[in-house]
Write an enzyme that holds these catalytic residues in place. Structure first.
Site, PDB file in Angstrom:
ATOM      1  N   ASP A  35      48.424  19.937 104.454  1.00  0.00           N
ATOM      2  CA  ASP A  35      47.490  20.618 103.655  1.00  0.00           C
ATOM      3  C   ASP A  35      46.238  19.920 103.409  1.00  0.00           C
ATOM      4  O   ASP A  35      46.307  19.058 102.488  1.00  0.00           O
ATOM      5  CB  ASP A  35      47.925  21.325 102.419  1.00  0.00           C
ATOM      6  CG  ASP A  35      47.228  21.938 101.514  1.00  0.00           C
ATOM      7  OD1 ASP A  35      46.020  22.164 101.883  1.00  0.00           O
ATOM      8  OD2 ASP A  35      47.763  22.539 100.504  1.00  0.00           O
ATOM      9  N   ASN A  92      52.994  23.389 103.931  1.00  0.00           N
ATOM     10  CA  ASN A  92      52.988  23.351 102.355  1.00  0.00           C
ATOM     11  C   ASN A  92      54.005  24.326 101.906  1.00  0.00           C
ATOM     12  O   ASN A  92      53.754  25.481 101.932  1.00  0.00           O
ATOM     13  CB  ASN A  92      51.742  23.576 101.934  1.00  0.00           C
ATOM     14  CG  ASN A  92      51.365  23.621 100.441  1.00  0.00           C
ATOM     15  OD1 ASN A  92      52.487  23.879  99.729  1.00  0.00           O
ATOM     16  ND2 ASN A  92      50.428  23.101  99.887  1.00  0.00           N
ATOM     17  N   HIS A 108      51.234  29.324 101.673  1.00  0.00           N
ATOM     18  CA  HIS A 108      50.980  28.789 102.923  1.00  0.00           C
ATOM     19  C   HIS A 108      52.083  29.076 104.108  1.00  0.00           C
ATOM     20  O   HIS A 108      53.362  29.528 103.734  1.00  0.00           O
ATOM     21  CB  HIS A 108      51.017  27.130 103.171  1.00  0.00           C
ATOM     22  CG  HIS A 108      50.007  26.601 102.139  1.00  0.00           C
ATOM     23  ND1 HIS A 108      48.896  26.068 102.544  1.00  0.00           N
ATOM     24  CD2 HIS A 108      50.087  26.642 100.935  1.00  0.00           C
ATOM     25  CE1 HIS A 108      48.226  25.530 101.490  1.00  0.00           C
ATOM     26  NE2 HIS A 108      48.924  25.663 100.355  1.00  0.00           N
ATOM     27  N   TYR A 145      48.981  15.512 101.740  1.00  0.00           N
ATOM     28  CA  TYR A 145      48.586  16.664 100.690  1.00  0.00           C
ATOM     29  C   TYR A 145      47.354  16.149 100.203  1.00  0.00           C
ATOM     30  O   TYR A 145      47.298  15.387  98.963  1.00  0.00           O
ATOM     31  CB  TYR A 145      49.723  16.971  99.965  1.00  0.00           C
ATOM     32  CG  TYR A 145      49.637  18.103  98.741  1.00  0.00           C
ATOM     33  CD1 TYR A 145      48.715  19.245  99.234  1.00  0.00           C
ATOM     34  CD2 TYR A 145      50.025  18.277  97.633  1.00  0.00           C
ATOM     35  CE1 TYR A 145      48.612  20.245  98.045  1.00  0.00           C
ATOM     36  CE2 TYR A 145      49.621  18.889  96.831  1.00  0.00           C
ATOM     37  CZ  TYR A 145      49.048  20.013  96.693  1.00  0.00           C
ATOM     38  OH  TYR A 145      48.772  21.083  96.116  1.00  0.00           O
TER      39      TYR A 145
END
Length: 252
Positions: free
Chosen positions: A144, A7, A242, A105
């Site tokens: 993520d 991410n 991240h 995501y």
């Protein structure tokens, strides 16, 4: 075969913080990114030898996913048919001869949990989708996923119970996934590791003190576990809140 997921919290910003250097250094077969926060034409990344697949959110500067790969897929799919979430550019699926690669995501349920019910519906739809794919060929599911599954997946578990990303409902959906023929690859090989995180708040000194959450995953169909050679968390790589994660497979 090397897979990376990261991410980047805005690819344009991340490029200014060393993204290209890391990309070239790691030399992955598949490099998946989430939260690209850009639209078509806003950035050019001419990586020689890589095919590029982007799923842009309709809303500017929001969400979005992309995959860079050395291997041309048999097919490409964006989203799973849910128009609301598809408009946010959250899913890319690449099909190959031996597997599907699904880069995701996952929606954040928000600090006040205003989006929790939508998030749970998303999880149900995605699980159905992953199981459909898995009936055809094995799945590598990464990204993520916006949930710390167990207490050892975040630093301060007790004080975060019920908070976004650590609600019983979100954790339960992850449990359902892992009971449906899928394996959390990092946890499989590091069952007791309790200080391995992939996301840290931008608050002062939080990352330096490793007060984080593990919310980024490579999840694989159970029958792929025997081919997993390595899993890792590249916590030393900066450029986003991240860090990148690694999966290596040896098909033999």
């Amino acid at each position: 075969m090397k897979f990376i997921s990261w991410n980047v919290n805005g690819i344009r910003a991340c490029v200014k913080k060393g993204f290209v250097d890391y990309f070239n250094e790691v030399d992955a077969d598949f490099f998946c990114i989430q939260e690209t926060k850009c639209q078509d034409g806003q950035i050019e990344l001419p990586f020689e030898g890589y095919y590029q697949y982007w799923n842009y959110a309709e809303k500017k500067g929001y969400s979005g996913t992309a995959i860079f790969t050395k291997h041309e897929p048999l097919s490409i799919k964006y989203g799973v048919g849910d128009q609301e979430t598809e408009s946010e550019g959250r899913i890319i699926t690449l099909e190959y001869e031996k597997f599907y690669l699904v880069n995701v995501y996952t929606p954040n349920s928000k600090r006040d949990l205003a989006r929790l019910s939508e998030r749970l519906e998303w999880e149900d739809n995605l699980l159905d989708y992953l199981k459909q794919l898995d009936r055809i060929k094995p799945v590598i599911y990464c990204g993520d996923l916006n949930v710390a599954h167990e207490e050892k997946d975040l630093k301060n578990a007790k004080s975060n119970v019920g908070n976004s990303g650590f609600t019983f409902e979100e954790r339960g959906k992850m449990t359902n996934l892992l009971q449906s023929g899928f394996t959390d690859s990092y946890r499989h090989f590091n069952p007791d590791q309790d200080d391995a995180f992939t996301w840290w708040s931008y608050m002062n000194k939080v990352r330096e003190r490793n007060i984080g959450w593990r919310i980024d995953y490579f999840i694989v169909s159970n029958r792929l576990v025997e081919y997993v050679q390595n899993t890792d968390i590249h916590a030393h790589i900066l450029g986003s809140d991240h860090c990148p994660i690694l999966l290596e497979l040896d098909w033999k």
